[in-house]
Design a protein around this motif. Structure first.
Motif, short mmCIF file in Angstrom:
data_model
loop_
_atom_site.label_atom_id
_atom_site.label_comp_id
_atom_site.label_asym_id
_atom_site.label_seq_id
_atom_site.Cartn_x
_atom_site.Cartn_y
_atom_site.Cartn_z
N LYS A 102 27.82 -37.54 -76.62
CA LYS A 102 29.43 -37.73 -76.69
C LYS A 102 30.14 -37.67 -75.44
O LYS A 102 30.97 -38.33 -75.30
N TYR A 103 29.56 -36.74 -74.49
CA TYR A 103 30.45 -36.51 -73.32
C TYR A 103 29.86 -36.99 -72.13
O TYR A 103 30.78 -36.95 -71.11
N GLY A 104 28.48 -37.49 -72.12
CA GLY A 104 27.98 -38.00 -70.82
C GLY A 104 27.54 -36.82 -70.22
O GLY A 104 27.72 -35.69 -70.78
N GLY A 105 27.32 -37.00 -68.83
CA GLY A 105 26.80 -35.80 -67.97
C GLY A 105 25.19 -35.53 -68.04
O GLY A 105 24.46 -36.22 -68.84
N THR A 106 24.83 -35.05 -66.69
CA THR A 106 23.55 -34.88 -66.60
C THR A 106 22.86 -33.52 -66.83
O THR A 106 21.84 -33.33 -67.02
N GLY A 107 23.77 -32.61 -67.00
CA GLY A 107 23.27 -31.14 -67.27
C GLY A 107 22.80 -30.56 -65.95
O GLY A 107 22.28 -29.71 -65.90
N LEU A 108 23.41 -31.12 -64.73
CA LEU A 108 23.41 -30.55 -63.50
C LEU A 108 24.55 -30.06 -62.85
O LEU A 108 24.18 -29.14 -61.77
N GLY A 109 25.66 -30.45 -63.08
CA GLY A 109 26.79 -29.77 -62.33
C GLY A 109 26.79 -28.36 -62.28
O GLY A 109 27.09 -27.69 -61.22
N LEU A 110 26.44 -27.35 -63.41
CA LEU A 110 26.49 -26.09 -63.57
C LEU A 110 25.34 -25.42 -62.82
O LEU A 110 25.72 -24.46 -61.54
N ALA A 111 24.22 -26.17 -62.62
CA ALA A 111 23.29 -25.65 -61.68
C ALA A 111 23.55 -25.76 -60.24
O ALA A 111 23.32 -24.81 -59.35
N ILE A 112 24.06 -27.09 -59.95
CA ILE A 112 24.55 -27.24 -58.53
C ILE A 112 25.61 -26.05 -58.23
O ILE A 112 25.80 -25.45 -57.13
N SER A 113 26.67 -26.20 -59.04
CA SER A 113 27.72 -25.06 -58.83
C SER A 113 27.15 -23.65 -58.64
O SER A 113 27.36 -22.94 -57.70
N LYS A 114 26.17 -23.26 -59.41
CA LYS A 114 25.60 -21.91 -59.08
C LYS A 114 24.84 -21.72 -57.91
O LYS A 114 25.07 -20.76 -56.97
N LYS A 115 24.15 -22.72 -57.33
CA LYS A 115 23.43 -22.68 -56.31
C LYS A 115 24.37 -22.68 -55.00
O LYS A 115 24.26 -22.16 -54.07
N LEU A 116 25.59 -23.43 -55.25
CA LEU A 116 26.51 -23.51 -54.33
C LEU A 116 27.27 -22.35 -54.01
O LEU A 116 27.49 -21.61 -52.62
N VAL A 117 27.63 -21.65 -54.95
CA VAL A 117 28.36 -20.43 -55.18
C VAL A 117 27.41 -19.09 -54.60
O VAL A 117 27.82 -18.48 -53.63
N GLU A 118 26.50 -19.43 -54.68
CA GLU A 118 25.29 -18.30 -54.08
C GLU A 118 24.98 -18.60 -52.64
O GLU A 118 24.99 -17.56 -51.83
N ALA A 119 25.08 -19.95 -52.37
CA ALA A 119 24.99 -20.12 -50.88
C ALA A 119 26.40 -19.47 -50.07
O ALA A 119 25.79 -19.32 -49.01
N MET A 120 27.14 -19.29 -50.83
CA MET A 120 28.32 -19.19 -50.35
C MET A 120 28.47 -17.35 -50.41
O MET A 120 29.63 -16.82 -50.44
N ASN A 121 27.30 -16.76 -50.98
CA ASN A 121 27.20 -15.23 -51.20
C ASN A 121 28.27 -14.90 -52.49
O ASN A 121 28.49 -13.67 -52.41
N GLY A 122 28.47 -15.73 -53.33
CA GLY A 122 29.18 -15.49 -54.40
C GLY A 122 28.47 -15.45 -55.74
O GLY A 122 27.34 -15.38 -55.66
N LYS A 123 29.23 -15.10 -56.70
CA LYS A 123 28.76 -15.09 -58.30
C LYS A 123 29.35 -15.80 -58.91
O LYS A 123 30.40 -16.21 -58.87
N ILE A 124 28.69 -16.41 -60.23
CA ILE A 124 29.39 -17.19 -60.98
C ILE A 124 28.97 -16.68 -62.10
O ILE A 124 27.84 -16.34 -62.70
N GLY A 125 30.00 -17.05 -63.63
CA GLY A 125 29.71 -16.76 -64.78
C GLY A 125 30.52 -17.53 -65.72
O GLY A 125 31.42 -18.23 -65.34
N ILE A 126 30.40 -17.14 -66.94
CA ILE A 126 31.15 -17.76 -68.01
C ILE A 126 31.63 -16.83 -69.28
O ILE A 126 30.91 -15.83 -69.78
N GLU A 127 32.62 -16.87 -69.91
CA GLU A 127 33.09 -16.33 -70.99
C GLU A 127 33.46 -17.32 -71.88
O GLU A 127 34.43 -17.98 -71.72
N SER A 128 32.98 -17.35 -73.29
CA SER A 128 33.32 -18.25 -74.13
C SER A 128 32.98 -18.05 -75.36
O SER A 128 32.03 -17.12 -75.75
N LYS A 129 33.77 -18.66 -76.28
CA LYS A 129 33.49 -18.69 -77.81
C LYS A 129 33.58 -19.85 -78.38
O LYS A 129 34.31 -20.59 -78.09
N GLU A 130 32.64 -20.29 -79.34
CA GLU A 130 32.73 -21.42 -79.69
C GLU A 130 33.89 -21.70 -80.64
O GLU A 130 34.32 -20.97 -81.43
N GLY A 131 34.40 -22.94 -80.19
CA GLY A 131 35.79 -23.33 -81.00
C GLY A 131 36.91 -22.59 -80.12
O GLY A 131 38.04 -23.02 -80.43
#
Ligand code: ADP
Length: 746
Positions: free
Chosen positions: A557-586
């Motif tokens: 439906k939306y396209g994408g590779t499923g890699l974007g968040l994995a890349i973001s996590k690795k980049l944030v960690e390379a910058m000594n940071g943390k990443i996370g999510i809060e979400s509810k369906e809908g």
């Protein structure tokens, strides 16, 4: 006077006290008339003429005609004796006994000897062998804990006091001494009154008469304390030996002469040799010549070096292959009566298993490295191969769109362009992820303005948001630090990805990028809040792993590779940071990350070439070295549209020739990297090193489809000025030309 002797004999012969009768000659000399056995046993033959003091004592008795008592030290005897002299029918009867208040059967000491004996806590025994009288000093009774009265004073009664198992040993020692004059020194146990046994040591010396032993005298010493210490020492030694034997480490010690002094159980196991075969021997007596020479030489050198040496070596002793870890250390050993010696303590541990494992790991690593290299090579080639035609597709589509074509056709061309861009986006993601996976992220730390970065991201994503009819805004809190030090490119990449997702998955409401300084930390917190489809709780944990999509239907439906968040996590960690999510369906999602940027004082100062607002340059004379025809066509068309004059070269060599052509003058060279005959790197090096002064300083910009390697470093390394990644983005191209072509106008 003649009648006296039998009388005295009758009275005193059998007395245990020594009795002697002295008489005076007519001429005043003294002579010994008679003596009983006890007297003989003490002094044998007594030559009175040798003892003037003794004679004086006798004289006094005769003159005063009264008895007298005096002490007298007899020669060759330990004890001083007390003498009682009584006038007896014109003679003098002398009785004497060892001087001490003890019973007559106890030996006593006097004078210097006594002091010495007492200070040494020695007991003394005196055995009259002929008479079998065994006399002991009181110290002996003390040692063995019995009283004088409990003993019959003969040899056998003494033997009866000896611990039964030791009687043989004692008898053997005494008899051996009496037979051969072999020194008498023997340790044995005596049965004691209070204790079960008491360790004593006897040392003594016999006297002989006519080749027959007549007397044995000597000392008895209490050695129980020493024996106890010896026993404790032995037990301790045995315990240490047991412990050392239980270790899975081979331990052995060699003395200064290379003789084995200690060899534990594991040493036996590792060498297949028993300690009885080894201890007391040198390597030469234990091993075959070549092996022993090697071992002895090595040990000698370590002994001399006086340093610990640790090394791995193959075992010389085992039949099958075995690896050992050796440790050898010289040790100082104190020697009695000699200066200390340097011995060698060696230990070795069987590391065959570890070695085998290391080998396996090495092989596995080599295989893995080969595989990783193959993967990297494959990706690099693929990226090149795919990007080159893509470059052409996207570029030409762009060119077509900029011409006025009919709207229906424009729609198709637009689709081609979008699909091409999507494919390019995919390739970039995959390459990026692989780069991160290989740990190749190098951060480019520069001062930057936080607000500017957030605004750029909002700008870049706003077209998509408009298309979806949703709002996209930023909310930067005043407390957020503005001037930061960090890799703004990587930050933008993360933000773009999160904002891109948020826009993609939101169809009503909108997306807010909130930036603030949390109270609990120094890091800057970014939140990308959307009012989109949200994510089911069970899908959240796997979101940051590669190729993960919340629903398998998402990609359709939306396209994408499923890699974007994995890349973001690795980049944030390379910058000594943390990443996370809060979400509810809908109910929408909030993706957040925190990065501990350092702050810089004042305004951010660095202005990069691309930050400068430059008027677009036109009319540059540009040499393009490119072997691929569609790309030649494309770049020529783009540069032409931008108002520049283009000369084409099919490879590096042609470029070299063109640049040296006196009739032409170029402002700039765009140089492909991979070309036949002479590649771009070589051609650039030639230009920089061999061309004339005016030509050698022409700006050279690399054109490459290979985004995988550290291209930038490579091109700068050979003297190129910048690098453009294919497919060439027109804005970037303009910016680069503005920067490097500016010299013409300056
Ligand atoms: P993709 O290229 O598929 O977007 P990402 O790693 O960026 O890859 O995202 C992985 C998945 O996470 C997406 O496919 C989607 O299911 C989910 N996801 C990411 N962001 C959002 C969002 N803002 N709202 C809902 N789902 C999201």
């Amino acid at each position: 006077m003649k009648d006296i002797k039998p009388k005295v004999e009758q009275l005193y012969e059998s007395l245990p006290v020594a009795c002697v009768l002295f008489g005076r000659d007519d001429d005043g000399g003294w002579s010994l008339l008679w003596q009983n056995a006890s007297a003989i046993s003490v002094w044998q033959d007594f030559e009175i003429d040798d003892h003037p003091m003794f004679k004086l004592e006798l004289m006094e008795v005769i003159t005063k005609n009264s008895s007298s008592s005096f002490d007298y030290q007899l020669p060759n005897l330990l004890n001083s004796y007390q003498f009682i002299a009584i006038p007896f029918d014109g003679c003098v009867l002398v009785q004497f006994f060892p001087k001490q208040e003890s019973t007559s059967n106890d030996l006593s000491c006097s004078g210097l000897y006594q002091k010495v004996v007492e200070s040494a806590s020695l007991g003394v025994f005196d055995w009259d062998i002929e008479e079998d009288q065994f006399i002991l000093t009181p110290r002996v009774y003390e040692i063995i804990g019995v009283s004088s009265a409990q003993l019959e004073h003969c040899y056998q009664s003494f033997l009866d006091m000896v611990y039964p198992e030791d009687v043989g040993l004692l008898k053997e020692a005494i008899e051996g001494h009496l037979a051969t004059d072999w020194p008498l020194s023997v340790e044995f146990r005596m049965i004691t009154g209070e204790h079960y046994s008491q360790w004593v040591q006897i040392q003594g010396q016999a006297e002989w008469s006519n080749d027959l032993p007549v007397r044995l005298t000597g000392s008895i010493r209490d050695i129980s304390e020493r024996k106890h210490t010896e026993l404790e020492l032995k037990q301790r030694e045995a315990l240490i030996e047991q412990m050392i034997d239980a270790l899975p480490i081979s331990i052995y010690v060699k003395d200064a002469q290379g003789c084995y002094r200690f060899f534990n159980a594991e040493a036996e196991n590792q060498t297949n040799k028993l300690r009885t075969e080894v201890i007391g021997r040198t390597d030469y007596e234990v091993y075959p010549m070549p092996v022993s020479m090697k071992k002895a030489e090595l040990d000698k050198s370590i002994q001399l070096s006086e340093k610990l040496s640790i090394f791995e070596a193959e075992s010389e002793d085992k039949d099958q292959e075995a690896w050992l870890l050796f440790g050898k250390i010289p040790i100082q050993v104190m020697q009695s009566n000699r200066p200390y010696e340097i011995w060698l303590l060696s230990f070795s541990l069987d590391i065959s298993d570890r070695k085998a494992m290391e080998e396996e790991l090495k092989e596995a690593r080599a295989i893995a490295e080969d595989a990783a290299k193959a993967k990297a090579d494959f990706l690099s080639v693929m990226s090149h191969e795919i990007r080159t035609p893509l470059n052409s597709v996207i570029g030409n589509a762009g060119l077509l769109l900029s011409d006025s074509i009919d709207p229906e056709m424009a729609e198709h061309v637009e689709m081609i362009k979008r699909s091409g861009e999507h494919l390019l986006y995919l390739i970039n993601d995959i390459l990026d992820f692989n780069k991160l996976e290989a740990g190749k992220v190098e951060l480019d730390l520069q001062p930057f303005d936080l607000k500017k970065q957030v605004d750029t991201v909002i700008d870049m994503s706003s077209t998509n948001a408009k298309l979806r009819n949703i709002y996209l805004k930023s909310d930067i809190y005043p407390d957020a630090k503005q001037n930061l030090l960090g890799d703004e490119g990587r930050l933008r990449q993360v933000l773009l990805n999160l904002v891109g997702n948020a826009v993609k998955f939101t169809s009503e409401g909108g997306v807010t990028v909130k930036v603030y300084q949390p109270r609990y930390s120094d890091a800057v917190r970014f939140e990308v809040i959307d009012t989109g489809i949200g994510i089911a709780a069970e899908n959240i944990p796997k979101l940051f792993s590669e190729f993960a999509q919340a629903e398998s239907s998402t990609s359709k439906k939306y396209g994408g590779t499923g890699l974007g968040l994995a890349i973001s996590k690795k980049l944030v960690e390379a910058m000594n940071g943390k990443i996370g999510i809060e979400s509810k369906e809908g109910e929408g999602s909030t993706f957040w990350f925190e990065i501990p940027f350092q702050t810089v004082e004042g305004e951010s100062t660095v202005s990069k070439p691309q930050d400068k607002v430059l008027e677009d340059l036109t009319g540059l004379s540009i040499l393009v070295a490119e072997d691929n025809l569609p790309n030649q066509f494309l770049i020529k068309s783009i540069l032409g549209k931008l108002g520049h004059e283009v000369t084409l070269a099919n490879d590096g060599l042609e470029a070299w020739n063109a640049i040296n052509d006196q009739d032409k003058q170029f402002d700039l060279v765009l140089m492909d990297m991979q070309m036949p005959n002479m590649d771009g790197l070589e051609a650039t090096q030639k230009i920089r090193n061999e061309a004339s002064e005016t030509v050698s300083s022409i700006p050279v910009i690399a054109l490459t489809a290979n985004a995988y390697d550290d291209v930038y470093d490579t091109v700068i390394g050979v003297g190129m000025n910048d690098c453009l990644i294919k497919p060439v983005n027109i804005d970037q191209l303009k910016q680069t030309l503005n920067t490097w072509g500016a010299s013409k106008h300056s």
